[in-house]
Design an enzyme around this catalytic site. Structure first.
Site, PDB file in Angstrom:
ATOM      1  CE  LYS A   1      -4.692  -1.150   0.208  1.00 16.86           C
ATOM      2  NZ  LYS A   1      -5.294  -0.471  -0.868  1.00 16.86           N
TER       3      LYS A   1
ATOM      4  CB  SER B   1      -0.667  -7.710  -0.794  1.00 19.07           C
ATOM      5  OG  SER B   1      -1.157  -8.673  -0.391  1.00 19.07           O
TER       6      SER B   1
END
Length: 339
Positions: free
Chosen positions: A69, A321
């Site tokens: 992110k 991720s």
């Protein structure tokens, strides 16, 4: 959901304007280069042997905030003018985006408020608190947290940094796709966690532009897979957020979605849904066989392979991720004592 390549091309020609293009991602890569990690792409001998293909893990767990992110948040914040930064930042998050915004805000000397629901794990909330951001816990879903963002934007003039549905955020996430194709030029398949579509959409733009024949497959959980439901319905739809091991994939995509729905609808070749048991097995495999601590959302690509739900043909990149899982929960999952 399976989309034929000809159908993808047809849909692309129907779009008068694609909200994010390769040039946006390339510019983002230059912009954030000194502020985020270029993460390793590591060949997995166990998954390669299991599938008979060359499988590589893109370890976004190596980012300073433990998840991908930071790329999108940093790109979006760097593009703000001084006045927008001085007003302060606000965002809604399931945890990792909030941590990324808090980190970027601290690095750039900007105040930030992070709004989250009560479903966000305590370890993610505490990590954000340690970065100095103000925290608001609101309601039972990301949609509830987003309502608080909108209220603060109107009442205090704060600058919102959306978690996914923003072209600058998507472009930042898409830099992962650039790195993968550069490291693996004969790429055939990418397995990418799918939630609001910022990660999957950004990677798909980069990969399809540079390696058009490669397949990009979104992976989500069966409990509250909002983008999957939207693609099936042909438009963004409301969906109830549920507790899941893949907590970072929770939340809706926004009924007025402007960017990511179109990208995912047009560019993803398939979407795979996983059970909680399958996600847990992905977490266990990462710990036992890859020596990587992975949260549920980060483990879904591995899990899809182990569940024989991802049909691979050729070199494959699996986006790992994030690794921001509660240590006690991780231990229990790895030991097999709980989901």
């Amino acid at each position: 959901m399976t989309i034929m390549k000809s159908e993808v091309q047809s849909r692309l020609t129907e779009e008068t304007v694609q909200p994010v293009i390769l040039a946006d991602i390339e510019q983002a890569a230059t912009r954030i280069a000194d502020r985020v990690a270029r993460t390793p792409l590591v060949r997995s001998s166990t998954l390669s042997e299991y599938t008979g293909q060359s499988v590589h893990l893109k370890l976004e767990t190596c980012q300073p905030v433990g998840a991908f992110k930071l790329r999108g948040a940093m790109n979006a914040i760097l593009l703000l003018d001084d006045a927008a930064r001085e007003r302060g930042l606000v965002t809604a998050s399931t945890g990792n985006h909030g941590r990324a915004v808090a980190y970027a805000a601290r690095e750039l000397g900007v105040p930030a408020i992070i709004c989250m629901s009560s479903l966000v794990p305590a370890n993610k909330i505490e990590a954000i608190r340690l970065l100095g951001a103000e925290i608001r816990i609101v309601g039972l879903s990301q949609d509830d947290a987003q309502e608080e963002v909108e209220r603060l934007t109107k009442s205090r003039g704060l600058t919102p940094i959306p978690p996914f549905d923003h072209a600058d955020v998507v472009a930042g996430q898409g830099t992962i796709g650039l790195e993968i194709v550069k490291s693996l030029p004969d790429l055939a398949t990418v397995l990418v966690p799918l939630s609001g579509g910022g990660l999957a959409g950004g990677i798909a733009v980069a990969v399809k532009a540079l390696r058009p024949q490669a397949r990009v497959i979104g992976i989500s959980m069966k409990r509250g897979a909002a983008m999957h439901a939207a693609i099936a319905a042909g438009k963004p739809v409301a969906i109830r957020e549920e507790e899941t091991l893949a907590d970072s994939l929770g939340g809706g995509i926004g009924l007025q979605n402007h960017v990511t729905f179109a990208l995912c609808r047009n560019l993803l070749d398939d979407v795979i849904l996983l059970s909680e048991d399958e996600i847990a097995e992905g977490i266990r495999h990462a710990a036992r066989n890859e020596s990587v601590t992975v949260e549920g959302a980060g483990a879904v690509g591995i899990a899809a392979i182990l569940a024989d739900k991802a049909q691979l043909s050729g070199p494959t990149a699996v986006i790992v991720s994030g690794g921001n899982i509660d240590p006690k929960m991780h231990q229990k999952i790895v030991e097999g004592t709980t989901l």
